[in-house]
Design a protein around this motif. Structure first.
Motif, short mmCIF file in Angstrom:
data_model
loop_
_atom_site.label_atom_id
_atom_site.label_comp_id
_atom_site.label_asym_id
_atom_site.label_seq_id
_atom_site.Cartn_x
_atom_site.Cartn_y
_atom_site.Cartn_z
N VAL A 142 0.86 -1.18 0.00
CA VAL A 142 0.00 0.00 0.00
C VAL A 142 0.90 1.23 0.00
O VAL A 142 1.86 1.31 0.77
N GLU A 358 -1.37 -5.58 -0.43
CA GLU A 358 -2.74 -5.78 -0.89
C GLU A 358 -3.07 -7.27 -1.01
O GLU A 358 -4.18 -7.70 -0.71
N LYS A 361 -4.45 -9.01 2.27
CA LYS A 361 -5.59 -8.45 3.00
C LYS A 361 -6.80 -9.36 3.07
O LYS A 361 -7.79 -9.01 3.70
N THR A 375 -9.72 -1.79 3.88
CA THR A 375 -9.87 -1.04 2.63
C THR A 375 -9.54 0.43 2.78
O THR A 375 -9.43 1.15 1.79
N GLU A 378 -5.41 2.88 2.39
CA GLU A 378 -4.92 3.76 1.32
C GLU A 378 -5.06 5.24 1.69
O GLU A 378 -4.40 6.09 1.10
#
Length: 426
Positions: A142, A358, A361, A375, A378
């Motif tokens: 990320v 990512e 996750k 989510t 970011e």
């Protein structure tokens, strides 16, 4: 390990160690890692041993220990490098690391958080990892997780965990003020409307922990306003238009009674929140786990708010290597392996933090709240990435508190915070 001088950083951290000899260990002199053999999958060119220091991340040391045993055994088998693992306490961790490295018996890999990394890197204490990353999949991380691992265009660590703070809303209070739990505030303007309705119904809109870290009070609003505190080249930005707007928003919340009267110095408002007297609180994965264990009332999670930008706070934890490690290639390889997708899944399944890759996750499966928070990383900035990030925080806090007391306007408080920061860095 070869001794290097840490006098500068020891002053920075408030500790003093005398008699350390200095030797230059530039990243360009480090032996770069050889690529893995595609045929065998084994790591070539690695040997010897490394010492790894980490902290306890959970209350279940049996499960956590088993995770470390599995990761380390796999690394040793893959590389032939022996790993000496030691768990050290969180308390006084800076002094323990610095003292050990200066005394020639420190780790080759250790764990740091965002306000430590730039201090160490700026003092020349960390190994730049860029020479060891040829062919390494950095794009899976990320972007916000890499912010805290980079100082002046050099990468000094790889992140293993991340958090994202955002508002948790009490569904009963939402309904009491006549709003819809499926249509939560997305902007400051929308939040203000809900806050006023909450006040009219004798609820507080949110908690404000004025006695705590700026990461949970001023900074998210500052970033959402499009501002920042200070740049890597020491340009102070806190009192520009965006900075003043953040001060004004907090002042408005306090003056209007949307936050409790003790918010100037409060460290928490758990009793008000848990007692159903508050519309929303900022929280992360730990907050969610606590809410689920207590089962007090139904809650929903909103995306991070936006003014000019949609941003929030979320710490990042990373592994780094000291510049004077005798085995830089093995240290760098351990950091890479520890933060790969497979090991991030193992680590964060145990610790319940959010992976920084990512591809990792998906560990939360049916844990809908944690999956939702994942989510939002970011949007999660790790704080002020600057060698003085930790030391300027109380200076800013003092001005924010003075403003909330009604003794300064938001502009005056922001200006005086800027002056205090400039006095510290110049």
């Amino acid at each position: 390990m070869k001794k290097i001088g840490f006098f500068l950083l020891l002053i920075l951290m408030g500790a003093l160690i005398v008699g350390c000899s200095a030797s230059e260990t530039g990243a360009g002199d480090k032996k770069t890692n050889e690529k893995k053999s595609e045929e065998t999958g084994k790591e070539e060119g690695l040997s010897g041993e490394i010492t790894v220091w980490a902290h306890p991340f959970t209350g279940n040391q049996e499960t956590e220990g088993a995770m470390w045993d599995e990761v380390i055994a796999s690394f040793e088998e893959e590389t032939g490098v022996k790993v000496n693992f030691e768990q050290i306490p969180w308390a006084n961790r800076d002094q323990k690391v610095l003292t050990a490295l200066a005394a020639n018996n420190g780790p080759d890999v250790f764990y740091v958080i965002p306000d430590q990394m730039p201090q160490y890197a700026d003092a020349g204490m960390l190994l730049a990892l860029d020479p060891y990353l040829e062919g390494f999949d950095i794009d899976d991380f990320v972007d916000t997780a890499l912010v805290s691992t980079t100082w002046k265009d050099e990468l000094y660590g790889l992140p293993i965990l991340q958090e994202a703070y955002t508002y948790l809303y009490n569904v009963d209070v939402i309904k009491a003020i006549g709003e819809d739990p499926e249509n939560l505030p997305a902007t400051w303007e929308e939040f203000e409307k809900w806050a006023e309705k909450a006040k009219d119904k004798d609820f507080y809109a949110t908690s404000f922990q004025g006695g705590g870290s700026m990461n949970g009070t001023l900074y998210p609003f500052l970033w959402q306003a499009g501002g920042d505190v200070i740049t890597a080249d020491n340009k102070v930005l806190i009192n520009n238009e965006a900075g003043v707007e953040a001060f004004e928003f907090i002042n408005k919340m306090y003056s209007n009674g949307w936050i409790p009267k003790d918010s100037i110095t409060a460290m928490e408002h758990d009793a008000l929140w848990e007692g159903g007297k508050m519309l929303a609180v900022q929280g992360s994965g730990i907050s969610v786990s606590r809410m689920l264990s207590q089962n007090l009332f139904e809650f929903v999670i909103a995306p991070p708010m936006k003014n000019k930008e949609q941003l929030t706070y979320g710490t990042t934890g990373m592994f780094v290597a000291p510049a004077n490690t005798d085995n830089p290639a093995a240290a760098a390889e351990f950091i890479k392996v520890m933060t790969n997708s497979e090991n991030q899944k193992k680590f964060n399944t145990v610790t319940q933090y959010i992976p920084t890759r990512e591809s990792a996750k998906d560990i939360f499966g049916e844990q809908k709240y944690l999956a939702q928070l994942a989510t939002y990383t970011e949007f999660a900035l790790p704080g002020v990435i600057h060698p003085e990030g930790r030391t300027i925080m109380p200076l800013i806090q003092a001005e924010l508190q003075t403003m909330m007391e009604g003794k300064k306007t938001p502009q005056e408080a922001a200006n005086d915070a800027a002056k205090a920061i400039e006095g510290k860095i110049n």
